[in-house]
Design a protein around this motif. Structure first.
Motif, short mmCIF file in Angstrom:
data_model
loop_
_atom_site.label_atom_id
_atom_site.label_comp_id
_atom_site.label_asym_id
_atom_site.label_seq_id
_atom_site.Cartn_x
_atom_site.Cartn_y
_atom_site.Cartn_z
N PHE A 20 80.75 27.52 100.11
CA PHE A 20 80.02 28.64 99.51
C PHE A 20 80.91 29.50 98.62
O PHE A 20 80.58 30.66 98.36
CB PHE A 20 79.37 29.49 100.61
CG PHE A 20 78.18 28.83 101.27
CD1 PHE A 20 76.91 28.94 100.72
CD2 PHE A 20 78.35 28.07 102.42
CE1 PHE A 20 75.82 28.32 101.31
CE2 PHE A 20 77.26 27.45 103.03
CZ PHE A 20 75.99 27.57 102.47
N ASP A 21 82.01 28.93 98.16
CA ASP A 21 82.92 29.65 97.28
C ASP A 21 82.17 30.11 96.02
O ASP A 21 81.46 29.33 95.37
CB ASP A 21 84.08 28.74 96.87
CG ASP A 21 85.11 29.47 96.02
OD1 ASP A 21 85.36 30.66 96.28
OD2 ASP A 21 85.64 28.84 95.08
N GLY A 22 82.28 31.38 95.70
CA GLY A 22 81.58 31.92 94.55
C GLY A 22 80.16 32.38 94.86
O GLY A 22 79.51 32.98 94.01
N VAL A 23 79.70 32.09 96.08
CA VAL A 23 78.36 32.50 96.50
C VAL A 23 78.45 33.61 97.55
O VAL A 23 77.77 34.63 97.44
CB VAL A 23 77.57 31.30 97.07
CG1 VAL A 23 76.17 31.75 97.53
CG2 VAL A 23 77.46 30.18 96.05
N HIS A 24 79.29 33.38 98.57
CA HIS A 24 79.48 34.37 99.62
C HIS A 24 80.97 34.59 99.85
O HIS A 24 81.75 33.61 99.85
CB HIS A 24 78.86 33.89 100.94
CG HIS A 24 77.37 33.73 100.91
ND1 HIS A 24 76.51 34.74 100.55
CD2 HIS A 24 76.58 32.65 101.19
CE1 HIS A 24 75.26 34.32 100.61
NE2 HIS A 24 75.28 33.05 101.00
N PRO A 25 81.40 35.82 100.09
CA PRO A 25 82.80 36.05 100.43
C PRO A 25 83.14 35.48 101.80
O PRO A 25 82.25 35.25 102.64
CB PRO A 25 82.93 37.58 100.42
CG PRO A 25 81.54 38.09 100.61
CD PRO A 25 80.63 37.06 100.01
N ALA A 26 84.42 35.29 102.04
CA ALA A 26 84.87 34.65 103.29
C ALA A 26 84.44 35.42 104.52
O ALA A 26 84.10 34.82 105.55
CB ALA A 26 86.39 34.49 103.27
N ASP A 27 84.43 36.76 104.45
CA ASP A 27 84.06 37.52 105.64
C ASP A 27 82.58 37.37 105.97
O ASP A 27 82.19 37.39 107.15
CB ASP A 27 84.44 39.00 105.50
CG ASP A 27 83.81 39.68 104.29
OD1 ASP A 27 83.31 38.97 103.39
OD2 ASP A 27 83.81 40.92 104.24
#
Length: 204
Positions: A20-27
């Motif tokens: 989900f890189d670029g869609v949701h942040p890691a946290d």
């Protein structure tokens, strides 16, 4: 052999953070992975598939939470019953079968069971369908808000009404336990209703 749950969840979080890189942040990804595990563990703590189910549930939720992209306007439906074990599972399996990817299908329960109904699985097997990969899961806000249609197949009093989705209530009896003839009757009614709903969702 004990299972190192923290390590498994950390691995799932890393995989989904990349996905989900670029869609949701890691946290955000980390939150939904942990929350999905906790939600499923309440009822499915004895299911050896729990780490796998956690990942699947988190992916469904993160996908629903993502902004709708471009030209992708695949219609979506959420089937709900009390335990997400019988009626909603049969409806979801039948919609998956008939839609063949043309509809995004979700299911959930207001009081999820530990396992999917064996009777429901048996009568679907008669149609060549399986519930082997199915699992009971709670209703979540992001999926509820992100679908086009919410079908209440039982336990409607516990389902919040949000702006956006169209709500339908199917007056289906509770599948009568081990009475397979009775469960078949419920299956057949669901089958008819699912095909009618699919026609509505895919007619432009």
């Amino acid at each position: 052999m004990s299972t190192d749950i923290p390590a498994l969840l950390a691995g799932t979080t890393r995989e989904l953070t990349d996905r989900f890189d670029g869609v949701h942040p890691a946290d955000t990804v980390a939150h939904y992975v942990t929350d999905s595990y906790v939600a499923l563990h309440r009822t499915a703590f004895a299911d050896p598939r729990l780490p796998e189910l956690t990942e699947r549930f988190a992916v469904d939720r993160l996908t629903a939470l993502a902004p709708a992209g471009g030209a992708d306007r695949t219609p979506s439906v959420l089937f709900i019953c009390i335990h997400n074990a019988g009626r909603s599972q049969m409806a979801a399996a039948l919609m998956h079968h008939y839609a063949d990817g043309a509809v995004r299908v979700h299911s959930g329960g207001s009081q999820p069971a530990a396992t999917v109904s064996k009777s429901a699985a048996a009568v679907l097997a008669e149609r060549g369908l399986t519930l082997d990969d199915a699992y009971s899961k709670p209703i979540t806000a992001e999926i509820l808000a992100g679908v086009d249609v919410v079908v209440i197949a039982g336990g409607g009093d516990a389902v919040p009404r949000l702006p956006g989705p169209r709500y339908e209530t199917w007056d289906l009896p509770h599948p009568p336990g081990d009475d397979l003839d009775g469960v078949r009757a419920v299956r057949d009614e669901i089958d008819t209703r699912v095909q009618a709903l699919l026609s509505q969702l895919t007619t432009h």
